[in-house]
Design a protein around this motif. Structure first.
Motif, PDB file in Angstrom:
ATOM      1  N   ALA A 244      36.054  16.939 -81.617  1.00 34.83           N
ATOM      2  CA  ALA A 244      37.343  17.276 -81.005  1.00 34.83           C
ATOM      3  C   ALA A 244      37.593  16.474 -79.739  1.00 34.83           C
ATOM      4  N   ASP A 245      36.546  16.254 -78.944  1.00 36.24           N
ATOM      5  CA  ASP A 245      36.730  15.477 -77.715  1.00 36.24           C
ATOM      6  C   ASP A 245      37.120  14.041 -78.033  1.00 36.24           C
ATOM      7  N   ARG A 246      36.534  13.454 -79.068  1.00 35.08           N
ATOM      8  CA  ARG A 246      36.891  12.087 -79.449  1.00 35.08           C
ATOM      9  C   ARG A 246      38.312  12.032 -79.991  1.00 35.08           C
ATOM     10  N   ALA A 247      38.722  13.063 -80.731  1.00 34.83           N
ATOM     11  CA  ALA A 247      40.089  13.095 -81.264  1.00 34.83           C
ATOM     12  C   ALA A 247      41.108  13.078 -80.130  1.00 34.83           C
ATOM     13  N   LEU A 248      40.833  13.810 -79.056  1.00 35.77           N
ATOM     14  CA  LEU A 248      41.745  13.819 -77.914  1.00 35.77           C
ATOM     15  C   LEU A 248      41.772  12.458 -77.210  1.00 35.77           C
ATOM     16  N   VAL A 249      40.631  11.816 -77.089  1.00 37.21           N
ATOM     17  CA  VAL A 249      40.582  10.479 -76.492  1.00 37.21           C
ATOM     18  C   VAL A 249      41.394   9.508 -77.337  1.00 37.21           C
ATOM     19  N   ASP A 250      41.246   9.587 -78.656  1.00 35.16           N
ATOM     20  CA  ASP A 250      41.996   8.700 -79.544  1.00 35.16           C
ATOM     21  C   ASP A 250      43.493   8.979 -79.473  1.00 35.16           C
ATOM     22  N   LEU A 251      43.855  10.260 -79.357  1.00 31.35           N
ATOM     23  CA  LEU A 251      45.273  10.617 -79.208  1.00 31.35           C
ATOM     24  C   LEU A 251      45.837  10.009 -77.929  1.00 31.35           C
ATOM     25  N   ALA A 252      45.125  10.178 -76.830  1.00 33.45           N
ATOM     26  CA  ALA A 252      45.592   9.657 -75.541  1.00 33.45           C
ATOM     27  C   ALA A 252      45.704   8.133 -75.574  1.00 33.45           C
ATOM     28  N   GLY A 253      44.822   7.487 -76.330  1.00 33.58           N
ATOM     29  CA  GLY A 253      44.807   6.037 -76.383  1.00 33.58           C
ATOM     30  C   GLY A 253      45.690   5.427 -77.436  1.00 33.58           C
ATOM     31  N   GLY A 254      46.392   6.277 -78.205  1.00 29.73           N
ATOM     32  CA  GLY A 254      47.282   5.761 -79.238  1.00 29.73           C
ATOM     33  C   GLY A 254      46.541   5.041 -80.354  1.00 29.73           C
ATOM     34  N   VAL A 255      45.330   5.503 -80.672  1.00 29.33           N
ATOM     35  CA  VAL A 255      44.489   4.836 -81.666  1.00 29.33           C
ATOM     36  C   VAL A 255      45.075   4.967 -83.064  1.00 29.33           C
ATOM     37  N   PHE A 256      45.746   6.091 -83.347  1.00 30.13           N
ATOM     38  CA  PHE A 256      46.272   6.330 -84.690  1.00 30.13           C
ATOM     39  C   PHE A 256      47.749   6.655 -84.601  1.00 30.13           C
ATOM     40  N   SER A 257      48.442   6.473 -85.716  1.00 32.66           N
ATOM     41  CA  SER A 257      49.814   6.957 -85.846  1.00 32.66           C
ATOM     42  C   SER A 257      49.773   8.281 -86.591  1.00 32.66           C
ATOM     43  N   GLY A 258      50.781   9.086 -86.435  1.00 31.01           N
ATOM     44  CA  GLY A 258      50.774  10.385 -87.099  1.00 31.01           C
ATOM     45  C   GLY A 258      49.987  11.404 -86.295  1.00 31.01           C
ATOM     46  N   ALA A 259      49.204  12.239 -86.979  1.00 31.77           N
ATOM     47  CA  ALA A 259      48.543  13.369 -86.328  1.00 31.77           C
ATOM     48  C   ALA A 259      47.046  13.360 -86.620  1.00 31.77           C
ATOM     49  N   ALA A 260      46.257  13.885 -85.680  1.00 35.83           N
ATOM     50  CA  ALA A 260      44.828  14.121 -85.902  1.00 35.83           C
ATOM     51  C   ALA A 260      44.632  15.588 -86.252  1.00 35.83           C
ATOM     52  N   VAL A 261      43.653  15.861 -87.120  1.00 37.76           N
ATOM     53  CA  VAL A 261      43.388  17.227 -87.573  1.00 37.76           C
ATOM     54  C   VAL A 261      41.886  17.469 -87.573  1.00 37.76           C
ATOM     55  N   LEU A 262      41.467  18.551 -86.943  1.00 38.00           N
ATOM     56  CA  LEU A 262      40.070  18.950 -86.924  1.00 38.00           C
ATOM     57  C   LEU A 262      39.766  19.817 -88.146  1.00 38.00           C
TER      58      LEU A 262
END
Length: 333
Positions: A313-331
């Motif tokens: 979950a912590d990595r998902a938030l880092v990736d969200l903040a960094g614009g690593v992916f388009s769309g949505a992340a899901v745990l």
């Protein structure tokens, strides 16, 4: 169960989230106990974890785009849900029901409203609870990873579209193209709108074109034609100015985020004259959720979802903040 708690809100580099093992939550007589099957990672979670939103509960478990399976039903929880049924849990968790806002149908403005993952523990965990009156029935035909983003990104995007007052067949501008925007664009396109997307990410631009956007350009670039309506999803106040300039006479800009950086000074003639207007968006009502999930049932929406294990979950938030992916992340636990 495993659960992530916000032990000290602050920059992600300071590790504000900590994984713990703890007892299952204890539901009240009006609650459902739910096993989490998937939980979306929303930018609002980022604001809670980093402290952009003032803490409402110490050590809260974030997460409010929750797809779960009912494990138990409280004795006063009514008869809408049963053990084994899939349910959705969204941002709005409780309202008073009797203030002037609730009475007139604007429960999202209730001064006593409470929120999942902010006032009460959310879905970055293996189990959670929800008041039965605020649990949502889910559309069929979607895997759980695709259902999760519908429960905030989709619902808030839908309310933003309503607030933007887009006319039939109108011209809509979307600023920022992440989890909420890519769903909102599809609803607008299904209603015959021409959609112009302004975003900085190459992957987001490709996604916008693949969904049917009429044009895609840089985050602050002007669209190729005047807009009837615009929605600002990016939490960047400096984009308010180009969005207002892009509006045609009588156009409306809706600000979709719960947090926005400061807006620079406006020039009346350039940004507001000719009856252009700005509207904010505050949370959602249960009626918004019902209407949007009904649309998702009628129109099979394409959900760009990126799966992360709960332990990341912590990595998902880092990736969200960094614009690593388009769309949505899901745990996924």
């Amino acid at each position: 169960m495993r659960a992530w708690r916000t032990t000290r809100p602050g920059p992600l580099a300071d590790r504000p989230l900590q994984m713990r093992r703890e007892l299952l939550p204890r539901p009240t007589s009006k609650d459902l106990l739910v096993r989490v099957l998937a939980c979306g990672v929303c930018r609002t979670d980022l604001h809670v974890v980093e402290g952009d939103l003032p803490p409402h509960r110490l050590n809260v478990i974030p997460g409010h785009e929750i797809v779960g399976e009912v494990v138990s039903v409280g004795e006063d929880a009514g008869g809408r849900f049963e053990v084994g049924q899939r349910v959705g849990i969204a941002w709005l968790r409780g309202t008073c029901g009797h203030c002037r806002y609730c009475v007139r149908g604007d429960e999202n403005l209730c001064p006593y409203s409470t929120y999942t993952g902010w006032d009460a523990d959310g879905g970055y965990a293996e189990y959670t609870t929800v008041p039965a009156d605020y649990a949502l029935e889910l559309p069929s035909g979607y895997p759980v990873v695709e259902l999760a983003p519908l429960l905030c990104a989709g619902i808030i995007g839908y309310r933003s579209l309503v607030r933007a007052d887009l006319p039939d067949g109108g011209r809509l501008g979307i600023y920022g193209f992440g989890g909420s925007a890519h769903l909102t664009a599809q609803v607008a396109l299904a209603r015959g709108a021409r959609v112009h997307v302004m975003t900085r990410g190459a992957e987001a631009r490709e996604l916008a074109f693949s969904l049917g956007a009429a044009s895609v350009q840089g985050a602050s670039d002007p669209p190729p034609e005047p807009l009837d309506s615009a929605i600002l999803f990016a939490p960047a106040g400096d984009l308010v100015l180009p969005a207002l300039e892009a509006l045609d006479a009588g156009g409306t800009l809706a600000l979709a985020g719960i947090h926005l950086s400061d807006i620079p000074s406006l020039n009346y003639e350039r940004h507001l004259f000719r009856e252009r207007q700005i509207r904010s968006v505050t949370a959602n009502t249960r009626q918004d959720a019902k209407e949007f999930l009904g649309i998702a049932q009628q129109h099979r929406l394409r959900v760009s979802a990126h799966r992360y294990p709960l332990d990341s979950a912590d990595r998902a938030l880092v990736d969200l903040a960094g614009g690593v992916f388009s769309g949505a992340a899901v745990l996924v636990p």
